[in-house]
Design an enzyme around this catalytic site. Structure first.
Site, PDB file in Angstrom:
ATOM      1  N   SER H  15       0.814  -1.216   0.000  1.00  0.00           N
ATOM      2  CA  SER H  15       0.000   0.000   0.000  1.00  0.00           C
ATOM      3  C   SER H  15       0.848   1.267   0.000  1.00  0.00           C
ATOM      4  O   SER H  15       0.405   2.306  -0.504  1.00  0.00           O
ATOM      5  CB  SER H  15      -0.920   0.006   1.218  1.00  0.00           C
ATOM      6  OG  SER H  15      -0.172  -0.047   2.418  1.00  0.00           O
ATOM      7  N   ASP H 191      -0.682   5.484  12.206  1.00  0.00           N
ATOM      8  CA  ASP H 191      -0.589   4.030  12.366  1.00  0.00           C
ATOM      9  C   ASP H 191       0.848   3.524  12.285  1.00  0.00           C
ATOM     10  O   ASP H 191       1.066   2.323  12.228  1.00  0.00           O
ATOM     11  CB  ASP H 191      -1.483   3.327  11.345  1.00  0.00           C
ATOM     12  CG  ASP H 191      -1.065   3.601   9.909  1.00  0.00           C
ATOM     13  OD1 ASP H 191      -0.025   4.254   9.690  1.00  0.00           O
ATOM     14  OD2 ASP H 191      -1.783   3.158   8.999  1.00  0.00           O
ATOM     15  N   HIS H 194       1.573   4.142   7.330  1.00  0.00           N
ATOM     16  CA  HIS H 194       1.237   4.880   6.115  1.00  0.00           C
ATOM     17  C   HIS H 194       1.552   6.351   6.319  1.00  0.00           C
ATOM     18  O   HIS H 194       0.785   7.069   6.953  1.00  0.00           O
ATOM     19  CB  HIS H 194      -0.252   4.722   5.797  1.00  0.00           C
ATOM     20  CG  HIS H 194      -0.639   3.314   5.477  1.00  0.00           C
ATOM     21  ND1 HIS H 194      -1.271   2.490   6.387  1.00  0.00           N
ATOM     22  CD2 HIS H 194      -0.469   2.566   4.372  1.00  0.00           C
ATOM     23  CE1 HIS H 194      -1.480   1.297   5.832  1.00  0.00           C
ATOM     24  NE2 HIS H 194      -1.003   1.317   4.614  1.00  0.00           N
TER      25      HIS H 194
END
Lengths: 218, 218, 218, 218, 218, 218, 218, 218
Positions: H15, H191, H194
């Protein structure tokens, strides 16, 4: 506490189990266990027994009756190899007889319900450590009410199958009846079926009590 | 047929009347009368008595109890100068006592219900040709059920107010009871309150019968 | 009343029948019968004859002409084994000749319409208790209007097929003409085709009258 | 060509003028002129007479009748100081008499229509170079049709006001009648009122012809 | 006027042709022809020559270059059996060379463009009455601009293919250049490619002039 | 590096600055600085000079010209008490002259642009440590192009104001011209105005170079 | 069990309390209490002590720090006249110092935190039966972590205020630390702040234990 | 600068690479490269080295671990024939061990990680000019933190594979650690995984430095 370290506990059932769980796999991050009693059971296990690392899986499907369970049993239960399996089914088997009385192929009558449930339990027993059978319930305190009476009949079948097969038995109707002595049914569910979070706490408590959960564990 | 050429017929009530009517004016094109009994009454009047040109207006509001009606009576009823006024209120006055029992300021108990309803009727009577009072109802066939029993008490108040004031009286509970002899309540409404279109037909029929509608008019 | 206890009554047609019915099965809870005359027929049957337990199914599809019906006849009609079948088709067969005059493959001219309709009726007759043929209609009071004139021609075909096959016949155009004497067509439908709920009451009434519905049943 | 370099041309009217124009200002980039005849007039002026730099503004509002125009005249017309003003109003003044016949306060009858229109024209005349009056129209070829007949009456009023005040006159009904000789009304508009782009071309052509537009300009 | 009664006229091209046309069939009701020049051509044909009943079809696809056309030629052109075919392609063949210069497989260089276009024209010629070839264009008045210069090169190829095959030729760049003398390119298109409605009028006019449309027809 | 520990750096401008920044405050978590050069400047300051703790604020507003800046100067600039202020304005002042040439009140001509910009700078100078003036730009390599030529004129004004007031000067057009030697303008922006991220890197680099940013800082 | 029949229990706090509660009133049907610990507390009270009829209200607001609470204290706490009040605040007071370090006006440092919290408690004490003070928490097991260390400092302030004012004290950080011995923080919350349902169970348990809830009540 | 004219540079990863890239092809117009470091690398290459014409492709997929990469390697890497390939993988291999500790089949332990990564590198090496291996990272400054410690172990594996295979090595954790000395982790990512755009600048800088990018190129 009967659940042991590292075991997988799978719940199967209808919309009361489902509660918007993730698909196709009813486990993981971001509320994958849905918003009902399954998520509550998981949360209590994780909060109170974090050292056990119990893995909870929710494979409930809204609208299911026992025949629907049978159709997806291999893929959704056996292939996932749970150590514990909890089944709560029967609401829709009964409800359709009362809300869509003219569409008879949507009904599952007691004989078929009993035979199908017993077959599923016997097919599964060799593969799991423990089975839990939870009765369906109806949030109506009047036992003479037609649909309540039917639901009690299906609950009695669940009890009998549990006794015959040695499964743990959870009488959800009994648990709700204690609350219904104090609160009118509409407080818990406008439709007598899909409860508020208070109702899901009733279910989670009944399940956890059945498996020996210690509420006062430090 | 008591309705006369060119008259305006206004309905006021709660969600059972509202049924997604247009706002602020509950009349006009494109389903402005909502999806419930008001729209059915209008449709039957237009289809069977097109020559009368009855103008139907729906001023129902979801969630209303009789106190809410009082708050908007001038603007939503009197200022619109109806020839006929039909009132069906009481569901929420009762229901909140059973689904939100701890939030007591949301309850309207019988005394206040009766006083408020009577005051509204008497305030309005001089300004309209005819008043129709429809009882609230509860889709539960067991008259010993606590909420059904309450609803019957409110229905009795409506009947008494109608008799004392000379209003037409529509006993919706009686009309539903006839159907509930054959069909379990869940067929008409999961929540015992908001009926299917069949239930709205029961309401529309009861209203139209009360005003002398001739179903077999050519 | 010609409908008998426990029978299944299936409606097939175009958008006037469809009215946002559920898919793939046009029956069940939550407004599955759509918002048009089919739902009204069902609601009146359930409200007035609940003891009969008539099961109503709506298989209308927006945009269909008689050739489209033929393409889905096995699956959507015969496989569902109705006791009664009601057909109302023809609007689009005609309309496309008037609103898309240059796209000729979208037109169904009278010969093909008649042959296809008759074939469907004859193919189905052995399998059902009773057939009802409803004419298409056009909400235009001027019989010299080109499209009204065409629609009347298609209506005459329906009448002839009904007479030859012993089907019940419902002249919807005649029913609407009575209303159109009093109300300009735009009151019932801006497009002369898709009526308001008043128009659907006209259709439901015409159907119910044809099957012997007793409006004054207690 | 009567429009001169740098002039501002403002259109006012109802939904046929509006066609999703930008708000509050009906001019600018990104389709601000809507999707109807106003945008077409602008596009032809810009494509064929780019050297004139005509500024087109669309102030149509869906649902408006002549009384609504009067209410917003100062802000939406006079304050914007157009050099040319084109008015096309009357559809809703008439239509409501035919699609909402019982709601009489939504109707504007001929006397009021004529008086209001004349007052607006006279109030505006001193402030603009030129006025264009376009008739309302109804896409129904049968002149005996009730609503067509009414619309023709309103069109005659527009013509008379134009003649009396020296405004340019555009007979849109006449322009449409030429097309309706060949095409059934439903090809141009299902509701007889809101035309396809072909209908908007009829309107734009009629307007442009009236102002001396040279279609064959190099 | 070269188009004859009942003929089908199909347009194929890229986003300038597409303009949100309906899919899969680019014809029919509800704006199926999109919002660009194709819809304008259709609207003018219908408004001015309604007696001819020309059927217009839009098969443009956003993002297409000539190789994409070739891939869908059988299905989207030949199978639809048009009488007239109009092709406008080349924008993307050129544009990708300038906005995605490093992704070379998205480019179509002049040799391939010419060969593919000629092959399509020759393959189609036997099956249609008439072919119209419209050049691609770029809304940039500076002929020394790199992309304008390329586009002119592709336009010259179109011209040559038209001459060799006897197709009608429409020089859209020439038509736009006349407007660009008066208006800066950004007035017609921020991206120099997708024009406002004024630009689509330029295209429709150029097309209609090429087929002998009489703008002053009564 | 001229920015000092703990300073607040505020950017004001039009859509090129705005880039979907948060409102009303253009700073904070979750992409509050938008997606353009301001966010890049902030990211480089934070990644390379985290010890400085520079606070970046984006107060750009899409569509603004210098007059719009003036209207919101007190609230959006002065009240926020920045230490550094960067202004990039002028695109819309020029663009509207070229894409909406007939709506002249949307244009800001050089005289007004210069006077307004100088007034803002002088009003602000006493309250900030440093001012940065960035030119507007146009992604067109042809300096004879009309809009490019205008933009260069506005850029020259910015330069002159910067010199007179001692502001740091950033020639964004010069920075882009270096890239436009290699890449056609459409690679950076279809509309010649709103660049891709590569274009925003050009802007961020030019800004950071002007304030003494050390790209090779360890 | 310290809560008594018919009492109102109000929770105030930040996003951990809020959890999508209804607005403006955080109580009633349809999940009005949100999805966090408040809803769990309510559900356990209703399921296990239905005879007490405790009314739970959630007035948490995402993003709030103690200063925000002060701003809405009169309206959201005092005017609602709770019997019990539970306060959990401080997360954002601390977090902004660590995730938006440069925006200092978003920080609430210990002095102001303590003074504001104490003032609120003292202002409220005379009006309620009992106050519960819950510490803020941070799901980080490393007590040397900078933000954890800060949060512990704020928790110590809460403890001190509770002791001085006689409020019940709930050490949520202590409750979480027990779980964090077994589970890495990311299992409970990706952002260390907003926990999964397991984390909300930790909070609800800690609260209920503090008020004498009997988990094994029959 | 090691990248050469006309080369294709493909990034693969999870991601952090993906960042909403276009699908199926992660390249082209309109932000196709996503919003992360890949897009920044591309933007800097295009802005500073436009003459090289480097083609950047983003094939990151959110949620991927190294086993997922292996499954799509042929299609997403080899078939696209890049000249340069950059791999950054490992976050999810580690993270699932910490956020879903009980779902062990979602974990990829070091042995499998190393073997799979090495196999991919060796399989690819013959087909590309150069390989770049970027470590995974965790935005936690405490090296004793369990997950940070694991991530460092995976980073060491990447380093070893790079050394053994002669790939360029980018130590992203080292790059972030420099920033984490000044800023608490939550400033860069709630988090820890990211990052904000500042974090992506750290990544892009580390990559560009590794390939010899000259930040001060004129």
């Amino acid at each position: 506490m009967q659940l042991q370290k590292g075991q997988k506990l799978l719940f199967i059932g209808d919309s009361i189990t489902d509660c918007e769980r993730a698909r196709p796999d009813g486990e993981g991050l971001f509320g994958a266990l849905g918003k009902g009693y399954v998520s509550l059971v998981d949360a209590f296990l994780q909060a109170v027994y974090p050292e056990l690392g119990i893995r909870v899986v929710n494979m409930g499907c809204s609208g299911n009756n026992v025949v629907h369970l049978e159709e997806r049993w291999q893929e959704d239960v056996l292939d996932r190899k749970p150590d514990w399996l909890s089944i709560m089914i029967g609401t829709n088997d009964v409800w359709r007889q009362y809300d869509m009385p003219f569409i008879k192929e949507s009904h599952v009558y007691p004989d078929r319900y009993e035979a199908t449930l017993r077959a599923l339990v016997e097919r599964t027993k060799p593969h799991v450590s423990q089975l839990v059978l939870m009765t369906p319930f109806y949030l109506e305190s009047n036992k003479q009410d037609a649909m309540r009476s039917s639901m009690d009949q299906y609950g009695a079948i669940v009890k009998q199958v549990a006794e015959e097969t040695g499964a743990l038995f959870v009488d959800t109707q009994l648990a709700f009846d204690a609350v219904l002595k104090e609160l009118y049914a509409a407080t818990l569910a406008w439709d007598r079926v899909h409860p508020t979070q208070a109702g899901h706490v009733v279910l989670a408590r009944a399940f956890l009590n059945a498996v020996g959960f210690d509420w006062n564990k430090g």
